[in-house]
Motif scaffolding. Structure first.
Motif, short mmCIF file in Angstrom:
data_model
loop_
_atom_site.label_atom_id
_atom_site.label_comp_id
_atom_site.label_asym_id
_atom_site.label_seq_id
_atom_site.Cartn_x
_atom_site.Cartn_y
_atom_site.Cartn_z
N VAL A 97 0.84 -1.20 0.00
CA VAL A 97 0.00 0.00 0.00
C VAL A 97 0.87 1.24 0.00
O VAL A 97 0.68 2.16 -0.81
N LEU A 98 1.84 1.29 0.90
CA LEU A 98 2.69 2.47 1.00
C LEU A 98 3.52 2.69 -0.26
O LEU A 98 3.67 3.83 -0.72
N LEU A 99 4.04 1.63 -0.85
CA LEU A 99 4.84 1.78 -2.06
C LEU A 99 3.98 2.19 -3.25
O LEU A 99 4.41 3.00 -4.09
N ALA A 100 2.76 1.67 -3.33
CA ALA A 100 1.86 2.07 -4.41
C ALA A 100 1.49 3.55 -4.28
O ALA A 100 1.47 4.29 -5.27
N ILE A 101 1.21 3.97 -3.06
CA ILE A 101 0.87 5.38 -2.83
C ILE A 101 2.10 6.25 -3.10
O ILE A 101 1.98 7.34 -3.68
N ALA A 102 3.27 5.80 -2.71
CA ALA A 102 4.49 6.57 -2.95
C ALA A 102 4.74 6.74 -4.44
O ALA A 102 5.15 7.81 -4.90
N ALA A 103 4.48 5.70 -5.22
CA ALA A 103 4.69 5.78 -6.66
C ALA A 103 3.68 6.73 -7.31
O ALA A 103 4.04 7.47 -8.23
N GLU A 104 2.45 6.71 -6.84
CA GLU A 104 1.40 7.55 -7.44
C GLU A 104 1.42 8.98 -6.92
O GLU A 104 1.26 9.93 -7.68
N GLU A 105 1.60 9.13 -5.61
CA GLU A 105 1.44 10.43 -4.97
C GLU A 105 2.77 11.15 -4.72
O GLU A 105 2.78 12.33 -4.43
N GLY A 106 3.86 10.40 -4.73
CA GLY A 106 5.16 11.02 -4.49
C GLY A 106 5.48 11.27 -3.03
O GLY A 106 6.26 12.17 -2.71
N ILE A 107 4.90 10.48 -2.14
CA ILE A 107 5.21 10.66 -0.72
C ILE A 107 6.60 10.11 -0.42
O ILE A 107 7.11 9.25 -1.13
N THR A 108 7.23 10.64 0.61
CA THR A 108 8.56 10.17 1.00
C THR A 108 8.57 9.57 2.39
O THR A 108 9.58 9.00 2.80
N SER A 109 7.46 9.70 3.12
CA SER A 109 7.37 9.19 4.48
C SER A 109 5.98 8.62 4.71
O SER A 109 4.99 9.17 4.19
N PRO A 110 5.87 7.56 5.49
CA PRO A 110 4.53 7.01 5.79
C PRO A 110 3.63 8.01 6.51
O PRO A 110 2.41 7.92 6.43
N HIS A 111 4.21 8.97 7.20
CA HIS A 111 3.41 9.94 7.94
C HIS A 111 2.69 10.91 7.01
O HIS A 111 1.82 11.65 7.46
N GLN A 112 3.03 10.90 5.73
CA GLN A 112 2.36 11.77 4.76
C GLN A 112 1.10 11.12 4.18
O GLN A 112 0.39 11.76 3.43
N VAL A 113 0.84 9.89 4.54
CA VAL A 113 -0.34 9.18 4.03
C VAL A 113 -1.55 9.62 4.83
O VAL A 113 -1.53 9.66 6.06
N GLY A 114 -2.61 9.93 4.10
CA GLY A 114 -3.85 10.35 4.74
C GLY A 114 -5.04 9.60 4.16
O GLY A 114 -4.89 8.68 3.35
N LYS A 115 -6.19 10.02 4.58
CA LYS A 115 -7.42 9.38 4.16
C LYS A 115 -7.61 9.47 2.64
O LYS A 115 -8.04 8.51 2.00
N ALA A 116 -7.27 10.61 2.06
CA ALA A 116 -7.45 10.80 0.62
C ALA A 116 -6.59 9.82 -0.18
O ALA A 116 -7.06 9.25 -1.18
N GLN A 117 -5.36 9.61 0.24
CA GLN A 117 -4.49 8.68 -0.46
C GLN A 117 -5.01 7.25 -0.37
O GLN A 117 -4.95 6.50 -1.33
N ILE A 118 -5.53 6.88 0.80
CA ILE A 118 -6.07 5.54 0.98
C ILE A 118 -7.31 5.33 0.10
O ILE A 118 -7.46 4.28 -0.53
N LEU A 119 -8.18 6.33 0.04
CA LEU A 119 -9.37 6.21 -0.79
C LEU A 119 -9.01 6.10 -2.27
O LEU A 119 -9.62 5.33 -3.01
N ARG A 120 -8.00 6.86 -2.72
CA ARG A 120 -7.56 6.74 -4.11
C ARG A 120 -6.94 5.37 -4.38
O ARG A 120 -7.11 4.80 -5.46
N PHE A 121 -6.23 4.82 -3.37
CA PHE A 121 -5.67 3.47 -3.52
C PHE A 121 -6.80 2.45 -3.71
O PHE A 121 -6.73 1.60 -4.59
N TYR A 122 -7.84 2.55 -2.89
CA TYR A 122 -8.98 1.63 -3.00
C TYR A 122 -9.68 1.79 -4.35
O TYR A 122 -10.15 0.81 -4.94
N ALA A 123 -9.79 3.01 -4.83
CA ALA A 123 -10.47 3.24 -6.12
C ALA A 123 -9.71 2.58 -7.27
O ALA A 123 -10.32 2.04 -8.19
N LYS A 124 -8.40 2.58 -7.19
CA LYS A 124 -7.60 1.95 -8.25
C LYS A 124 -7.58 0.43 -8.13
O LYS A 124 -7.34 -0.26 -9.11
#
Length: 89
Positions: A35-62
């Motif tokens: 999950v974190l690596l997929a979000i990092a690839a799509e959203e460009g996050i560099t730390s797990p603390h940057q993950v929020g509800k919006a990123q998780i919802l976009r992950f589920y949508a994909k």
């Protein structure tokens, strides 16, 4: 970027309280990392603390093509991630 995320997940999984079987804990850790690596690839996050509800919802949508049991397992893994991040579940 991903090395930092991998290291953080490894450290958290080693210090996490041991509940459930070893296979289950390892599978949950793999799901959290994916999950974190997929979000990092799509959203460009560099730390797990940057993950929020919006990123998780976009992950589920994909990942809407997943089977219901797979989505359930990812849900449980994200709940563990949320406890690691000290966020309300």
């Amino acid at each position: 970027m991903s090395d930092r995320i991998r290291k953080w997940v490894r450290e958290k999984s080693y210090t996490d309280v041991r509940h459930g079987g070893k296979k289950s804990r390892r599978a949950t850790t793999r799901r959290i990392l994916s999950v974190l690596l997929a979000i990092a690839a799509e959203e460009g996050i560099t730390s797990p603390h940057q993950v929020g509800k919006a990123q998780i919802l976009r992950f589920y949508a994909k990942k809407a093509c997943f089977a219901p049991t797979t989505l359930r397992d990812y849900h449980y893994a994200i709940r563990v991630l949320w406890t690691w991040l000290d966020r309300p579940t």
